[in-house]
Design a protein around this motif. Structure first.
Motif, PDB file in Angstrom:
ATOM      1  N   PRO A   2      64.438  15.360  22.133  1.00 10.77           N
ATOM      2  CA  PRO A   2      64.248  14.391  23.220  1.00 10.77           C
ATOM      3  C   PRO A   2      62.871  13.747  23.134  1.00 10.77           C
ATOM      4  CG  PRO A   2      65.038  16.502  24.042  1.00 10.77           C
ATOM      5  CD  PRO A   2      64.671  16.704  22.623  1.00 10.77           C
ATOM      6  N   SER A   3      62.766  12.519  23.551  1.00  8.82           N
ATOM      7  CA  SER A   3      61.482  11.841  23.576  1.00  8.82           C
ATOM      8  C   SER A   3      60.702  12.256  24.813  1.00  8.82           C
ATOM      9  CB  SER A   3      61.692  10.324  23.601  1.00  8.82           C
ATOM     10  OG  SER A   3      62.294   9.948  24.819  1.00  8.82           O
ATOM     11  N   SER A   4      59.382  11.972  24.813  1.00  5.27           N
ATOM     12  CA  SER A   4      58.590  12.280  25.993  1.00  5.27           C
ATOM     13  C   SER A   4      59.050  11.469  27.184  1.00  5.27           C
ATOM     14  CB  SER A   4      57.106  12.008  25.702  1.00  5.27           C
ATOM     15  OG  SER A   4      56.925  10.639  25.351  1.00  5.27           O
ATOM     16  N   PHE A   5      59.599  10.270  26.894  1.00  4.23           N
ATOM     17  CA  PHE A   5      60.121   9.430  27.978  1.00  4.23           C
ATOM     18  C   PHE A   5      61.213  10.167  28.747  1.00  4.23           C
ATOM     19  CE2 PHE A   5      63.460   6.552  29.383  1.00  4.23           C
ATOM     20  CZ  PHE A   5      62.770   5.695  30.204  1.00  4.23           C
ATOM     21  N   SER A   6      62.168  10.751  28.046  1.00  3.35           N
ATOM     22  CA  SER A   6      63.326  11.348  28.703  1.00  3.35           C
ATOM     23  C   SER A   6      63.002  12.677  29.358  1.00  3.35           C
ATOM     24  CB  SER A   6      64.470  11.531  27.703  1.00  3.35           C
ATOM     25  OG  SER A   6      64.102  12.421  26.668  1.00  3.35           O
ATOM     26  N   THR A   7      61.834  13.287  29.070  1.00  3.99           N
ATOM     27  CA  THR A   7      61.472  14.538  29.718  1.00  3.99           C
ATOM     28  C   THR A   7      60.606  14.323  30.956  1.00  3.99           C
ATOM     29  OG1 THR A   7      59.499  14.845  28.323  1.00  3.99           O
ATOM     30  CG2 THR A   7      61.567  15.792  27.531  1.00  3.99           C
ATOM     31  N   LYS A 108      68.751   7.889  42.570  1.00  4.73           N
ATOM     32  CA  LYS A 108      68.196   7.718  41.232  1.00  4.73           C
ATOM     33  C   LYS A 108      67.191   8.816  40.900  1.00  4.73           C
ATOM     34  CE  LYS A 108      68.969   2.729  40.858  1.00  4.73           C
ATOM     35  NZ  LYS A 108      68.344   1.384  40.726  1.00  4.73           N
ATOM     36  N   GLY A 109      66.510   9.332  41.941  1.00  5.30           N
ATOM     37  CA  GLY A 109      65.597  10.437  41.714  1.00  5.30           C
ATOM     38  C   GLY A 109      66.310  11.670  41.202  1.00  5.30           C
ATOM     39  N   GLY A 110      67.472  11.984  41.794  1.00  7.52           N
ATOM     40  CA  GLY A 110      68.245  13.128  41.344  1.00  7.52           C
ATOM     41  C   GLY A 110      68.741  12.954  39.921  1.00  7.52           C
ATOM     42  N   VAL A 111      69.175  11.741  39.584  1.00  9.69           N
ATOM     43  CA  VAL A 111      69.628  11.460  38.219  1.00  9.69           C
ATOM     44  C   VAL A 111      68.482  11.642  37.235  1.00  9.69           C
ATOM     45  CG1 VAL A 111      70.478   9.658  36.675  1.00  9.69           C
ATOM     46  CG2 VAL A 111      71.486   9.913  38.944  1.00  9.69           C
ATOM     47  N   ALA A 112      67.318  11.088  37.560  1.00 10.50           N
ATOM     48  CA  ALA A 112      66.159  11.193  36.672  1.00 10.50           C
ATOM     49  C   ALA A 112      65.766  12.653  36.434  1.00 10.50           C
ATOM     50  CB  ALA A 112      64.984  10.415  37.258  1.00 10.50           C
ATOM     51  N   CYS A 113      65.791  13.449  37.493  1.00 16.50           N
ATOM     52  CA  CYS A 113      65.414  14.859  37.360  1.00 16.50           C
ATOM     53  C   CYS A 113      66.425  15.636  36.522  1.00 16.50           C
ATOM     54  CB  CYS A 113      65.273  15.495  38.740  1.00 16.50           C
ATOM     55  SG  CYS A 113      63.871  14.887  39.690  1.00 16.50           S
ATOM     56  N   ALA A 114      67.704  15.337  36.699  1.00 16.53           N
ATOM     57  CA  ALA A 114      68.733  16.026  35.917  1.00 16.53           C
ATOM     58  C   ALA A 114      68.609  15.691  34.439  1.00 16.53           C
ATOM     59  CB  ALA A 114      70.123  15.660  36.441  1.00 16.53           C
ATOM     60  N   VAL A 115      68.413  14.402  34.116  1.00 20.20           N
ATOM     61  CA  VAL A 115      68.261  14.007  32.719  1.00 20.20           C
ATOM     62  C   VAL A 115      67.011  14.638  32.116  1.00 20.20           C
ATOM     63  CG1 VAL A 115      67.875  12.053  31.166  1.00 20.20           C
ATOM     64  CG2 VAL A 115      69.553  11.857  33.014  1.00 20.20           C
ATOM     65  N   ALA A 117      65.503  17.393  33.082  1.00 19.35           N
ATOM     66  CA  ALA A 117      65.693  18.846  32.966  1.00 19.35           C
ATOM     67  C   ALA A 117      66.519  19.197  31.746  1.00 19.35           C
ATOM     68  CB  ALA A 117      66.359  19.380  34.227  1.00 19.35           C
ATOM     69  N   VAL A 118      67.582  18.440  31.503  1.00 21.44           N
ATOM     70  CA  VAL A 118      68.416  18.696  30.326  1.00 21.44           C
ATOM     71  C   VAL A 118      67.617  18.426  29.052  1.00 21.44           C
ATOM     72  CG1 VAL A 118      70.445  17.913  29.054  1.00 21.44           C
ATOM     73  CG2 VAL A 118      70.590  18.290  31.519  1.00 21.44           C
TER      74      VAL A 118
END
Length: 383
Positions: A2-7, A108-115, A117-118
């Motif tokens: 994963p990129s730093s962006f997605s974490t 959108k906050g929940g989506v961002a956190c889930a992505v 976290a994965v």
């Protein structure tokens, strides 16, 4: 990897907020999530459903083919922002430790956190056992006809059967760790129309006043106790939301009277049984009356089991708080998911959702990401 962006949940959230995805528009929001998931190796499928040249956008993504199988669900569409914002509702402005924007809390906050976290989990466990999927829709805040429901049908047809689903709706009223939702009440809307005979109020014998039987109907409905609740649900509630005769005169008996009501019901009822009861009461007072019913969701309960316990332990390990298990509030797409797999809801604090200057703290984004990551570890037996 994963990129730093997605974490980073904040950077991902800001990218999502900058998409003006007011239902039914998407404006690239699902593509933001898709790009982050593709960077982790997810196989991403876009699933537009609905009529016309602009069908509802949806996304399904999966990583891995083994068991156990965990699904994260959510939506990237938002309600209109309204006026009077302190900051641009579609800029993702950060101020004093808060990020502002329509959809920060819902969801959108929940989506961002889930992505995020994965992404962190996969980075630390590149050969993890099992599978992870995302079900994201752009049709939760709207009619919800061409979003999660048809995606679930598509999944079932292809044998995509997760063992558990976590929906990142903003479940916490005051602080992160307050509440896990393991069920929701059903919701039924009804329109009762009584037809009479218009006439002069001085000559009632030449008319038939529809308001009188309508009042009797409503009295019977509101005085009836639907139930006393149970271990997981509060008592069902019937609320009259409108009474209208369209009459501007004081000396005319109207030809028609109409009432609207909503029933939020627990798992002791179904939309069908409540509809039958409504029509029975109405028919007793006015055989010519009509009852139009719309059930937007049935009540459901996910019995607390291993996955809910794992989520609860993850929340407590990060926040130090043991969350309550709850079934209150309005409806969500969990009402569709529950027909296909066990589902629970846990996300950010929802105090500002749908409000002007909707916002969440940057600290809570990081905290929720850590909770989700701890839950993933628990679910796949890494702890």
């Amino acid at each position: 990897m994963p990129s730093s962006f997605s974490t980073d949940p904040l950077v991902l959230l800001q990218s999502l907020l900058q998409c003006r995805s007011v239902t039914p528009a998407d404006d690239g929001a699902l593509s933001v999530a898709a790009d982050a998931l593709k960077g982790m190796g997810f196989e991403v499928t876009y699933l537009p459903f609905g009529p016309g040249e602009s069908p509802t956008p949806n996304l399904y993504a999966r990583l891995g083919r083994g068991a156990p199988f965990l699904c994260f669900a959510g939506h990237t569409d938002v309600v209109p922002p309204g006026d009077g914002w302190q900051y641009d509702p579609f800029a993702g402005q950060v101020q004093d430790g808060m990020v502002y924007g329509r959809g920060t809390a819902d969801m959108k906050g929940g989506v961002a956190c889930a992505v995020a976290a994965v992404a962190r989990y996969v980075q630390e466990n590149p050969s993890f056992p099992g599978s992870i999927a995302f079900l994201l829709t752009g049709d939760e805040e709207g009619p919800a006809q061409f979003g999660t429901r048809p995606v679930l049908e598509w999944m079932e047809e292809r044998g995509e059967q997760p063992d558990f689903c976590l929906l990142g709706e903003p479940t916490n009223p005051q602080q992160l760790g307050d509440v896990i939702k393991i069920g929701r009440r059903g919701s039924l809307n009804a329109v009762i129309t009584v037809t009479g005979v218009q006439g002069h109020v001085a000559y009632p014998h030449l008319a038939h006043n529809p308001i009188h039987p309508l009042v009797a109907i409503l009295q019977d409905l509101v005085k009836h106790q639907l139930d006393s609740g149970n271990e997981w649900f509060a008592p069902s509630s019937l609320q009259i939301t409108s009474i209208d005769v369209g009459n501007t005169a004081t000396n005319v008996i109207p030809a028609q009277a109409q009432a609207k009501l909503n029933i939020r019901f627990n798992d002791q009822h179904s939309g069908k049984t409540l509809t039958e009861w409504l029509r029975s009461v109405v028919g007793h007072h006015a055989s010519e009356a009509t009852v139009g019913v719309s059930v937007s969701g049935e009540a459901f309960l996910t019995e607390p089991g291993e996955a809910v316990a794992q989520l609860s332990h993850a929340i407590e390990s990060v926040t130090g708080r043991r969350p309550a298990l709850d079934t209150g509030g309005g409806t969500s797409d969990a009402r569709f998911i529950a027909h296909y797999m066990p589902v629970a809801e846990f996300g950010l604090v929802g105090a500002t959702m749908h409000k002007r200057d909707e916002h969440v703290s940057i600290a809570s984004l990081e905290e929720l990401t850590r909770i989700y990551q701890a839950f993933i570890n628990n679910f796949f037996g890494n702890n």
